[in-house]
Design an enzyme around this catalytic site. Structure first.
Site, PDB file in Angstrom:
ATOM      1  N   GLY A  10      77.544  26.653  59.725  1.00 55.89           N
ATOM      2  CA  GLY A  10      77.467  28.089  60.016  1.00 55.89           C
ATOM      3  C   GLY A  10      77.070  28.340  61.452  1.00 55.89           C
ATOM      4  N   SER A  12      79.066  29.264  64.013  1.00 53.81           N
ATOM      5  CA  SER A  12      79.980  30.088  64.816  1.00 53.81           C
ATOM      6  C   SER A  12      79.323  31.384  65.252  1.00 53.81           C
ATOM      7  CB  SER A  12      81.257  30.381  64.015  1.00 53.81           C
ATOM      8  OG  SER A  12      80.944  31.077  62.829  1.00 53.81           O
ATOM      9  N   ASN A  87      72.537  25.585  57.640  1.00 53.44           N
ATOM     10  CA  ASN A  87      72.238  26.955  58.060  1.00 53.44           C
ATOM     11  C   ASN A  87      73.174  27.999  57.451  1.00 53.44           C
ATOM     12  OD1 ASN A  87      71.393  29.149  60.194  1.00 53.44           O
ATOM     13  ND2 ASN A  87      73.611  28.891  60.432  1.00 53.44           N
ATOM     14  N   SER A 139      64.424  31.385  53.701  1.00 58.33           N
ATOM     15  CA  SER A 139      64.135  32.775  54.098  1.00 58.33           C
ATOM     16  C   SER A 139      62.773  33.154  53.545  1.00 58.33           C
ATOM     17  CB  SER A 139      65.190  33.720  53.516  1.00 58.33           C
ATOM     18  OG  SER A 139      64.735  35.058  53.612  1.00 58.33           O
ATOM     19  N   TYR A 152      69.961  36.121  46.320  1.00 59.92           N
ATOM     20  CA  TYR A 152      69.614  35.507  47.607  1.00 59.92           C
ATOM     21  C   TYR A 152      68.230  34.845  47.530  1.00 59.92           C
ATOM     22  CZ  TYR A 152      68.953  35.318  52.722  1.00 59.92           C
ATOM     23  OH  TYR A 152      68.716  34.922  54.020  1.00 59.92           O
ATOM     24  N   ALA A 153      67.249  35.561  46.968  1.00 59.90           N
ATOM     25  CA  ALA A 153      65.887  35.010  46.865  1.00 59.90           C
ATOM     26  C   ALA A 153      65.882  33.768  45.973  1.00 59.90           C
ATOM     27  CB  ALA A 153      64.931  36.073  46.319  1.00 59.90           C
ATOM     28  N   ALA A 154      66.662  33.804  44.880  1.00 56.61           N
ATOM     29  CA  ALA A 154      66.735  32.630  43.992  1.00 56.61           C
ATOM     30  C   ALA A 154      67.336  31.442  44.738  1.00 56.61           C
ATOM     31  CB  ALA A 154      67.568  32.959  42.752  1.00 56.61           C
ATOM     32  N   LYS A 156      67.260  30.831  47.946  1.00 52.71           N
ATOM     33  CA  LYS A 156      66.361  30.329  48.996  1.00 52.71           C
ATOM     34  C   LYS A 156      65.115  29.668  48.393  1.00 52.71           C
ATOM     35  CE  LYS A 156      68.896  31.701  52.537  1.00 52.71           C
ATOM     36  NZ  LYS A 156      69.585  30.726  53.392  1.00 52.71           N
ATOM     37  N   ILE A 185      65.092  38.662  61.552  1.00 51.00           N
ATOM     38  CA  ILE A 185      65.562  38.139  62.833  1.00 51.00           C
ATOM     39  C   ILE A 185      66.649  39.059  63.365  1.00 51.00           C
ATOM     40  CG2 ILE A 185      66.630  36.163  63.973  1.00 51.00           C
ATOM     41  CD1 ILE A 185      63.778  35.639  62.772  1.00 51.00           C
TER      42      ILE A 185
HETATM   43  P1  NAD Z   1      75.464  35.062  60.176  1.00 52.41           P
HETATM   44  O1  NAD Z   1      76.265  35.818  59.167  1.00 52.41           O
HETATM   45  O2  NAD Z   1      75.454  35.518  61.600  1.00 52.41           O
HETATM   46  O3  NAD Z   1      75.909  33.538  60.178  1.00 52.41           O
HETATM   47  C1  NAD Z   1      76.233  32.852  59.013  1.00 52.41           C
HETATM   48  C2  NAD Z   1      77.081  31.667  59.372  1.00 52.41           C
HETATM   49  O4  NAD Z   1      77.435  30.980  58.157  1.00 52.41           O
HETATM   50  C3  NAD Z   1      78.403  32.051  60.062  1.00 52.41           C
HETATM   51  O5  NAD Z   1      78.673  31.103  61.075  1.00 52.41           O
HETATM   52  C4  NAD Z   1      79.424  31.921  58.945  1.00 52.41           C
HETATM   53  O6  NAD Z   1      80.703  31.588  59.438  1.00 52.41           O
HETATM   54  C5  NAD Z   1      78.823  30.767  58.143  1.00 52.41           C
HETATM   55  N1  NAD Z   1      79.331  30.739  56.765  1.00 52.41           N
HETATM   56  C6  NAD Z   1      79.187  31.679  55.802  1.00 52.41           C
HETATM   57  N2  NAD Z   1      79.857  31.302  54.685  1.00 52.41           N
HETATM   58  C7  NAD Z   1      80.416  30.095  54.958  1.00 52.41           C
HETATM   59  C8  NAD Z   1      81.233  29.197  54.228  1.00 52.41           C
HETATM   60  N3  NAD Z   1      81.624  29.451  52.968  1.00 52.41           N
HETATM   61  N4  NAD Z   1      81.635  28.037  54.823  1.00 52.41           N
HETATM   62  C9  NAD Z   1      81.267  27.763  56.102  1.00 52.41           C
HETATM   63  N5  NAD Z   1      80.497  28.573  56.838  1.00 52.41           N
HETATM   64  C10 NAD Z   1      80.077  29.719  56.280  1.00 52.41           C
HETATM   65  O7  NAD Z   1      73.978  35.006  59.571  1.00 52.41           O
HETATM   66  P2  NAD Z   1      72.578  34.584  60.229  1.00 52.41           P
HETATM   67  O8  NAD Z   1      71.721  35.801  60.194  1.00 52.41           O
HETATM   68  O9  NAD Z   1      72.750  33.856  61.492  1.00 52.41           O
HETATM   69  O10 NAD Z   1      72.026  33.602  59.082  1.00 52.41           O
HETATM   70  C11 NAD Z   1      71.942  32.186  59.228  1.00 52.41           C
HETATM   71  C12 NAD Z   1      70.998  31.632  58.164  1.00 52.41           C
HETATM   72  O11 NAD Z   1      69.707  32.221  58.340  1.00 52.41           O
HETATM   73  C13 NAD Z   1      71.412  31.977  56.724  1.00 52.41           C
HETATM   74  O12 NAD Z   1      71.161  30.873  55.890  1.00 52.41           O
HETATM   75  C14 NAD Z   1      70.519  33.148  56.378  1.00 52.41           C
HETATM   76  O13 NAD Z   1      70.319  33.233  54.986  1.00 52.41           O
HETATM   77  C15 NAD Z   1      69.249  32.768  57.123  1.00 52.41           C
HETATM   78  N6  NAD Z   1      68.353  33.896  57.393  1.00 52.41           N
HETATM   79  C16 NAD Z   1      68.689  34.908  58.234  1.00 52.41           C
HETATM   80  C17 NAD Z   1      67.775  35.953  58.469  1.00 52.41           C
HETATM   81  C18 NAD Z   1      68.076  37.083  59.408  1.00 52.41           C
HETATM   82  O14 NAD Z   1      67.227  38.002  59.540  1.00 52.41           O
HETATM   83  N7  NAD Z   1      69.205  37.116  60.093  1.00 52.41           N
HETATM   84  C19 NAD Z   1      66.541  35.940  57.822  1.00 52.41           C
HETATM   85  C20 NAD Z   1      66.228  34.902  56.962  1.00 52.41           C
HETATM   86  C21 NAD Z   1      67.132  33.873  56.760  1.00 52.41           C
END
Ligand code: NAD
Length: 245
Positions: A10, A12, A87, A139, A152-154, A156, A185
């Site tokens: 993830g 990108s 991630n 998370s 989602y909570a389950a 994580k 974030i």
């Molecule tokens: P985002 O949507 O910007 O990035 C998610 C990434 O995962 C993307 O690159 C997407 O292409 C990839 N992805 C999703 N489904 C996919 C699949 N089936 N196959 C391959 N790649 C896939 O989200 P983010 O906010 O950067 O989140 C990243 C991580 O951080 C996640 O695990 C999210 O749960 C966790 N998180 C984020 C926050 C926040 O506030 N942003 C808070 C807590 C946890």
């Protein structure tokens, strides 16, 4: 991280992209991976400015064949995997009474089942090499729960239990497994929040501000470093004091 090979799923966009950049800055060679090809190429171009030998592989983490292809390709190109950062993650929020099977299944599939499958594949070369650093992005809501996010909570909370079990199984091989649990974030997702929703969130954070992807990447790189060899099975919370584990 000179000489280390790091897979970041993830990567990108959002947090994963910043983790990939941070590892490249620390001289790891990075394998970027995502299911969004355009963004993935942009992210690779960015990372290659810091670590020119990095590669990108388009793959859907929910497809077992894709995961096998990724590991085969990484082994062909680099011959090893030192660091795995799980991630990739999604949300499909809904109140439990209205939650559809598909909303539950897709979140569990991306956020938990895919991590089990990719980690299982990666363990083989890591066990052989007697070295590995696995960092799973959980998370804060995996620890606290959150209305509208039962799926989602389950996923994580499950990831934290998974990580502890994994840590116990592989510790004797010099492989560590830890979680980083971000709070709120600032990403494209949270930028879209209306001012009232933002204010409500900020009132719950003692530091009075959202974190940045860089804050999360810093914690991930700490746990993925050689020198974190004696830290395993932990969850490192990065949340400005919103929840103290
Ligand atoms: P985002 O949507 O910007 O990035 C998610 C990434 O995962 C993307 O690159 C997407 O292409 C990839 N992805 C999703 N489904 C996919 C699949 N089936 N196959 C391959 N790649 C896939 O989200 P983010 O906010 O950067 O989140 C990243 C991580 O951080 C996640 O695990 C999210 O749960 C966790 N998180 C984020 C926050 C926040 O506030 N942003 C808070 C807590 C946890």
């Amino acid at each position: 991280m000179e000489g280390r090979i790091a897979i970041v799923t993830g990567s990108s966009s959002g947090i994963g992209r910043v983790i990939a950049n941070d590892m490249a800055r620390r001289r790891a060679r990075v394998v970027l991976m995502s299911n969004v090809p355009g963004d993935l190429q942009d992210a690779l171009a960015e990372v290659r400015l810091l670590a020119p030998e990095s590669i990108a592989i388009e793959a859907d983490v929910t497809k077992s064949d894709d995961l096998s292809r990724v590991v085969d390709q990484v082994m062909d190109v680099f011959g090893k995997v030192d660091i795995l950062v799980n991630n990739a993650g999604i949300t499909r929020d809904n109140l439990l009474m209205r939650m559809k099977d598909d909303e539950w299944d897709s979140v569990l599939s991306v956020n938990l089942t895919s991590i089990f499958k990719l980690t299982r594949l990666i363990l083989k070369p890591m066990m052989k090499a007697r070295y590995g650093r696995i960092v799973n992005i959980a998370s804060v809501v995996g620890a606290t729960g959150n209305a509208g996010q039962a799926n989602y909570a389950a996923s994580k909370a499950g990831l934290m239990g998974f990580t502890k079990s994994l840590a116990a199984e592989v510790a004797s091989r010099n492989i560590t497994a830890n979680c980083v649990a971000p709070g709120f974030i600032r990403t494209a997702m949270t930028d879209k929040l209306n001012p009232k929703a933002s204010e409500a969130i900020l009132s719950r954070i003692p530091m009075g501000a959202m974190g940045t992807p860089e804050d999360v990447a810093h914690a991930v790189c700490f746990l993925a470093a050689d020198s974190s060899r004696y830290i395993t099975g932990e969850t490192l919370h990065v949340n400005g004091g919103m929840y103290m584990g």
